[in-house]
Write a protein that holds these residues in place. Structure first.
Motif, PDB file in Angstrom:
ATOM      1  N   LYS A 476       0.845  -1.201   0.000  1.00 45.09           N
ATOM      2  CA  LYS A 476       0.000   0.000   0.000  1.00 45.09           C
ATOM      3  C   LYS A 476       0.889   1.263   0.000  1.00 45.09           C
ATOM      4  CE  LYS A 476      -3.822  -0.982   2.491  1.00 45.09           C
ATOM      5  NZ  LYS A 476      -4.479  -1.112   3.784  1.00 45.09           N
ATOM      6  N   VAL A 477       1.916   1.230   0.848  1.00 49.84           N
ATOM      7  CA  VAL A 477       2.817   2.393   0.953  1.00 49.84           C
ATOM      8  C   VAL A 477       3.563   2.592  -0.368  1.00 49.84           C
ATOM      9  CG1 VAL A 477       4.835   3.333   2.177  1.00 49.84           C
ATOM     10  CG2 VAL A 477       3.089   2.052   3.442  1.00 49.84           C
ATOM     11  N   ARG A 478       4.050   1.489  -0.938  1.00 54.20           N
ATOM     12  CA  ARG A 478       4.817   1.613  -2.192  1.00 54.20           C
ATOM     13  C   ARG A 478       3.923   2.109  -3.320  1.00 54.20           C
ATOM     14  NH1 ARG A 478       6.924  -3.242  -0.073  1.00 54.20           N
ATOM     15  NH2 ARG A 478       5.714  -4.537  -1.501  1.00 54.20           N
ATOM     16  N   LYS A 479       2.660   1.662  -3.311  1.00 51.55           N
ATOM     17  CA  LYS A 479       1.733   2.136  -4.347  1.00 51.55           C
ATOM     18  C   LYS A 479       1.514   3.644  -4.183  1.00 51.55           C
ATOM     19  CE  LYS A 479      -1.571  -1.132  -4.120  1.00 51.55           C
ATOM     20  NZ  LYS A 479      -2.725  -1.955  -4.435  1.00 51.55           N
ATOM     21  N   ALA A 480       1.306   4.059  -2.923  1.00 51.49           N
ATOM     22  CA  ALA A 480       1.087   5.490  -2.670  1.00 51.49           C
ATOM     23  C   ALA A 480       2.315   6.309  -3.082  1.00 51.49           C
ATOM     24  CB  ALA A 480       0.773   5.704  -1.193  1.00 51.49           C
ATOM     25  N   ASP A 481       3.492   5.696  -2.987  1.00 52.12           N
ATOM     26  CA  ASP A 481       4.731   6.387  -3.365  1.00 52.12           C
ATOM     27  C   ASP A 481       4.984   6.321  -4.873  1.00 52.12           C
ATOM     28  OD1 ASP A 481       5.191   7.056  -0.781  1.00 52.12           O
ATOM     29  OD2 ASP A 481       6.700   5.503  -0.395  1.00 52.12           O
ATOM     30  N   GLY A 482       4.088   5.667  -5.596  1.00 49.05           N
ATOM     31  CA  GLY A 482       4.222   5.588  -7.057  1.00 49.05           C
ATOM     32  C   GLY A 482       5.300   4.638  -7.517  1.00 49.05           C
ATOM     33  N   LEU A 483       5.659   3.664  -6.662  1.00 51.89           N
ATOM     34  CA  LEU A 483       6.750   2.748  -7.021  1.00 51.89           C
ATOM     35  C   LEU A 483       6.264   1.516  -7.790  1.00 51.89           C
ATOM     36  CD1 LEU A 483       8.761   2.900  -3.670  1.00 51.89           C
ATOM     37  CD2 LEU A 483       9.510   3.765  -5.876  1.00 51.89           C
ATOM     38  N   VAL A 484       4.973   1.216  -7.647  1.00 58.35           N
ATOM     39  CA  VAL A 484       4.481  -0.042  -8.224  1.00 58.35           C
ATOM     40  C   VAL A 484       4.001   0.233  -9.658  1.00 58.35           C
ATOM     41  CG1 VAL A 484       2.932  -2.000  -7.848  1.00 58.35           C
ATOM     42  CG2 VAL A 484       3.808  -0.724  -5.898  1.00 58.35           C
ATOM     43  N   VAL A 485       4.978   0.255 -10.579  1.00 60.62           N
ATOM     44  CA  VAL A 485       4.616   0.540 -11.982  1.00 60.62           C
ATOM     45  C   VAL A 485       5.380  -0.396 -12.923  1.00 60.62           C
ATOM     46  CG1 VAL A 485       3.986   2.969 -11.775  1.00 60.62           C
ATOM     47  CG2 VAL A 485       6.389   2.346 -11.980  1.00 60.62           C
ATOM     48  N   PRO A 486       4.748  -0.775 -14.043  1.00 60.37           N
ATOM     49  CA  PRO A 486       5.483  -1.589 -15.011  1.00 60.37           C
ATOM     50  C   PRO A 486       6.452  -0.711 -15.806  1.00 60.37           C
ATOM     51  CG  PRO A 486       3.197  -1.278 -15.714  1.00 60.37           C
ATOM     52  CD  PRO A 486       3.367  -0.528 -14.428  1.00 60.37           C
ATOM     53  N   ASP A 487       7.516  -1.311 -16.359  1.00 63.27           N
ATOM     54  CA  ASP A 487       8.412  -0.533 -17.217  1.00 63.27           C
ATOM     55  C   ASP A 487       7.867  -0.545 -18.648  1.00 63.27           C
ATOM     56  OD1 ASP A 487       9.040  -2.938 -18.331  1.00 63.27           O
ATOM     57  OD2 ASP A 487      11.060  -3.055 -17.500  1.00 63.27           O
ATOM     58  N   SER A 488       8.649  -0.013 -19.603  1.00 58.42           N
ATOM     59  CA  SER A 488       8.149   0.151 -20.977  1.00 58.42           C
ATOM     60  C   SER A 488       7.849  -1.205 -21.632  1.00 58.42           C
ATOM     61  CB  SER A 488       9.167   0.926 -21.799  1.00 58.42           C
ATOM     62  OG  SER A 488      10.410   0.276 -21.690  1.00 58.42           O
ATOM     63  N   THR A 489       8.475  -2.298 -21.138  1.00 55.46           N
ATOM     64  CA  THR A 489       8.234  -3.612 -21.745  1.00 55.46           C
ATOM     65  C   THR A 489       7.060  -4.324 -21.069  1.00 55.46           C
ATOM     66  OG1 THR A 489       9.714  -4.710 -20.228  1.00 55.46           O
ATOM     67  CG2 THR A 489      10.693  -3.902 -22.278  1.00 55.46           C
ATOM     68  N   GLY A 490       6.449  -3.652 -20.116  1.00 57.68           N
ATOM     69  CA  GLY A 490       5.301  -4.265 -19.425  1.00 57.68           C
ATOM     70  C   GLY A 490       5.722  -5.095 -18.223  1.00 57.68           C
ATOM     71  N   LYS A 491       7.047  -5.304 -18.052  1.00 59.84           N
ATOM     72  CA  LYS A 491       7.498  -6.050 -16.866  1.00 59.84           C
ATOM     73  C   LYS A 491       7.538  -5.081 -15.680  1.00 59.84           C
ATOM     74  CE  LYS A 491      11.376  -7.307 -18.815  1.00 59.84           C
ATOM     75  NZ  LYS A 491      12.598  -7.888 -19.331  1.00 59.84           N
ATOM     76  N   SER A 492       7.501  -5.609 -14.466  1.00 56.74           N
ATOM     77  CA  SER A 492       7.600  -4.723 -13.301  1.00 56.74           C
ATOM     78  C   SER A 492       8.970  -4.064 -13.313  1.00 56.74           C
ATOM     79  CB  SER A 492       7.454  -5.534 -12.014  1.00 56.74           C
ATOM     80  OG  SER A 492       6.261  -6.236 -12.075  1.00 56.74           O
ATOM     81  N   ALA A 493       8.990  -2.754 -13.083  1.00 51.73           N
ATOM     82  CA  ALA A 493      10.248  -2.016 -13.206  1.00 51.73           C
ATOM     83  C   ALA A 493      11.221  -2.378 -12.093  1.00 51.73           C
ATOM     84  CB  ALA A 493       9.948  -0.527 -13.181  1.00 51.73           C
ATOM     85  N   ARG A 494      12.498  -2.572 -12.472  1.00 50.51           N
ATOM     86  CA  ARG A 494      13.520  -2.879 -11.460  1.00 50.51           C
ATOM     87  C   ARG A 494      14.440  -1.681 -11.214  1.00 50.51           C
ATOM     88  NH1 ARG A 494      17.030  -6.353 -12.850  1.00 50.51           N
ATOM     89  NH2 ARG A 494      17.780  -6.537 -10.730  1.00 50.51           N
ATOM     90  N   ILE A 495      14.155  -0.590 -11.872  1.00 50.29           N
ATOM     91  CA  ILE A 495      14.869   0.669 -11.594  1.00 50.29           C
ATOM     92  C   ILE A 495      13.798   1.743 -11.401  1.00 50.29           C
ATOM     93  CG2 ILE A 495      16.392   2.465 -12.540  1.00 50.29           C
ATOM     94  CD1 ILE A 495      18.012   0.027 -11.999  1.00 50.29           C
TER      95      ILE A 495
END
Ligand SMILES: CC/C=C\CC(=O)SCCNC(=O)CCNC(=O)[C@H](O)C(C)(C)COP(=O)(O)OP(=O)(O)OC[C@H]1O[C@@H](n2cnc3c(N)ncnc32)[C@H](O)[C@@H]1OP(=O)(O)O
Length: 666
Positions: A476-495
């Protein structure tokens, strides 16, 4: 006659030259005396104090006296005959229990156990004189404990095997409890003089151990935190707390219920507020149950009458202090602080139990920001001893002093800390958790990481704790911080924002794996709410697939790397916290970690541990790991650590001299 109120040896002398006559020859002299010696015990007879009393021929205690052999809590064993005399006096099982736990007993229990001969409500010395007169002329042969045979349990080996197993399990790597068992074993199996020799040998091993140093440091650290100070110069001895008689708790979820119980038990009048009738009723039943169970366990009277329940914030109008304990939602908390500021009588302190949010932002919603502080409790709030008292830039010294005193009154160890995301405890947890996730990406398993941390002495590894507290909380906290987003390839971003990020926790949450509550998390459980963590083949496959998807090649990671990356990242944040002036000294951080996060006490706390390892070594390893992982800022050594190492690694009690305190507006 000998009147005793002795807290034991002066612990401050342990690292230096001891003064005064040595205790062992003195106790032998007293025990051998031809004239009867009666100990009159008032206050406490602890450690060497009780050992001295045991050398007397009789012991009379005041009813309020407390007795015990707490040496084990300082990493020692009772080294002046305590391990040899106590089992001779009260039997092996009772002596083992007292010596391996260091528990203090009341005079009444001491009488029951046979440690004292009489308990009095009068002056102990007068009672002892009277007692001495009553035994005048009697033979002392049966009063010299050192001459008693030690009672030998029929199943000696089985008894000691069982005790040793139990003590090893609960000691979690602490050596003193185990050594105490060995010393009592000597009392049973060797003649007194040989037993004393064995006790001395074992004592010497412990006396010079790192664990004893750590535990003795911790003893003083826990007391030092009450002498708080803030970067602006507010201090414990110049700030006067205001009396609090009536307090309100807003929000009766798990935390609010525990806080209400703590307040009621300490005798405060409590107004407990929850918005909906149904939740209020549920909370009332839960709080009553907790109070009843606790009263039964402690044999204390029920504190029900102290709590009034209400669905309206207006019920808090006449309280002296409010503790808000609603969800971690800034908008909701702000709205509550605005309302409280209008409702409460002038001068009411407004406190938040937030575990990470900005106290200053909450204060800005009120008419009197100087009355706002954080009171961060730890779950379960009526059990855990720690309280972080968080001062914002506008909190008044009086508000800090009042919250600190309130914490003390409800039996907590309060630590004053500055305002920043996560304060001290949760802020340091972030890089620790982050490293644990990265280790999984690089080839480790949750079981491997947890095992290393548990062998270090934590009661639970990081992944088991995460399953227990619920993975959804951090998500929940990470989502609120905008961290839970996919990268340009649709995979979860690791940077994220140029720094390495692990989406592993987010991915588990997307699968509905929230930990124990859903029966699946980093481990599997037999049912939702199950407690026993079992290895989960699904998770291992998931990690393999994840690594393959992101082109990561698993490598063998050894124990040392697991420990260093998790702990040194956490310690590095601790140095940053000291540098930022969020904690006044290393003791504050260490007490928070031991009492709030399961850091093994026999390792002193993270900052003490860094001192023991050597600051230059910690720096060197962090530099190495940061070279290997330049996109992980948490591994970049903090400048305070560099400064201390460059200054020749001064011992921990000298760090404050080096810490530059930033200016604050308080
Ligand atoms: C050769 C070896 C022979 C014998 C071995 C031993 O005897 S080892 C020592 C065994 N004794 C103990 O472990 C007792 C430690 N003290 C306590 O448990 C508590 O202090 C006590 C006595 C129950 C009193 O508790 P209370 O809450 O009333 O006060 P507080 O703890 O804050 O203590 C007040 C200040 O006294 C200092 N202090 C207490 N005991 C000792 C001690 N044994 N040596 C040195 N200093 C002690 C304590 O640190 C407090 O001072 P502060 O400046 O605030 O730190």
């Amino acid at each position: 006659m000998s009147c005793l109120c002795i807290t034991g040896a002066d612990i401050r002398e342990f690292g230096a030259k001891m003064s005064g006559p040595p205790l062992v020859p003195m106790i032998h002299m007293i025990e051998a005396a031809a004239k009867p010696v009666v100990a009159a015990i008032e206050g406490v007879a602890l450690g060497g104090g009780l050992e001295l009393a045991l050398s007397c021929h009789y012991r009379i205690a005041h009813s309020k006296a407390r007795l015990g052999l707490p040496e084990v809590t300082l990493g020692l064993l009772p080294g002046a005959g305590g391990t040899q005399r106590l089992p001779r006096l009260i039997g092996v099982p009772a002596a083992l229990e007292l010596i391996t736990t260091g528990r203090h007993v009341t005079a009444a229990e001491a009488l029951q156990l046979g440690i004292v001969d009489e308990v009095t409500d009068q002056n102990a010395v007068d009672a002892a004189v009277k007692f001495a007169q009553s035994v005048e002329g009697k033979s002392l042969d049966a009063r010299r404990i050192g001459t008693f045979p030690c009672p030998r349990p029929p199943d000696l080996d089985a008894v000691f095997e069982k005790v040793m197993k139990e003590v090893r399990r609960s000691a979690r790597g602490a050596i003193a409890p185990v050594t105490c068992v060995q010393a009592v074993h000597a009392a049973v199996t060797l003649p007194y003089a040989k037993g004393m020799e064995r006790e001395r040998e074992l004592f010497s091993t412990l006396f010079t151990s790192g664990q004893a140093r750590a535990l003795q440091y911790y003893f003083f650290a826990q007391r030092a935190v009450s002498r708080w100070s803030t970067p602006s110069g507010a201090r414990w001895d110049t700030s006067k707390p205001r009396p609090v008689r009536k307090a309100a708790v807003i929000g009766l979820g798990t935390m609010g219920r525990g806080i209400s119980v703590s307040l009621a038990q300490a005798g405060f009048s409590v107004v407990a507020v929850e918005t909906q009738e149904k939740q209020l009723l549920e909370a009332k039943q839960a709080v009553s149950g907790m109070l009843e169970r606790d009263a039964k366990r402690r044999g204390a009277p029920l504190a029900h009458g102290n709590i009034k329940y209400s669905c309206s914030l207006k019920a808090a109008a006449d309280v002296d202090l409010v503790i808000e304990a609603v969800f971690e939602d800034m908008a909701l908390k702000k709205a509550i602080f605005r309302q409280l500021s209008a409702i409460c009588k002038p001068g009411t302190f407004l406190c938040s139990n937030t575990s990470a949010l900005d106290i200053d932002e909450l204060a800005s919603q009120t008419q009197s920001p100087e009355l706002v502080v954080g009171m961060h409790f730890f779950a379960p709030a009526h059990v855990m001893k720690l309280l972080e008292v968080v001062y914002g830039p506008r909190s008044s010294p009086e508000a800090v002093a009042t919250a600190m005193q309130m914490g003390k009154k409800i039996g907590k160890v309060s630590v004053a800390v500055g305002n920043c995301r996560g304060f001290v405890g949760n802020r340091m947890l972030k890089p620790y958790l982050e490293q644990a996730f990265f280790l999984l990406e690089e080839g480790a398993t949750p079981e491997q990481v947890d095992q290393v941390l548990e062998e270090f002495g934590f009661p639970m590894g990081v992944f088991k704790v995460s399953d227990l507290s619920g993975l959804d909380v951090g998500w929940k906290v990470r989502k609120a911080d905008g961290l839970v987003v996919p990268d340009s390839t649709g995979k979860s971003a690791r940077i994220q924002g140029g720094r390495r990020y692990s989406p592993l926790g987010d991915l588990l949450c997307e699968q509905g794996r929230f930990g124990q509550k859903t029966g699946r998390g980093w481990y599997q459980y037999d049912k939702p709410g199950g407690r026993v963590a079992k290895s989960d083949p699904w998770l291992h496959r998931f990690l393999e697939e994840y690594r393959a998807r992101h082109g990561l090649v698993a490598r063998r990671i050894d124990q040392q790397e697991v420990l260093e990356r998790c702990l040194y990242a956490l310690i590095n944040e601790g140095f940053q916290i000291l540098q930022d002036g969020i904690a006044a000294g290393p003791e504050d951080i260490d007490v928070i970690y031991v009492l709030g996060y399961g850091w093994p006490r026999h390792r002193g706390g993270p900052m003490f541990f860094a001192d023991m390892v050597g600051l230059d070594k910690v720096l060197d390893r962090l530099e190495r790991y940061h070279q290997l992982h330049p996109d992980v800022p948490g591994l970049k050594p903090c400048s305070l650590l560099r400064k201390l190492a460059a200054g020749g690694c001064p011992p921990i009690h000298r760090w404050r001299e080096v810490i530059q305190k930033p200016h604050s507006q308080l």
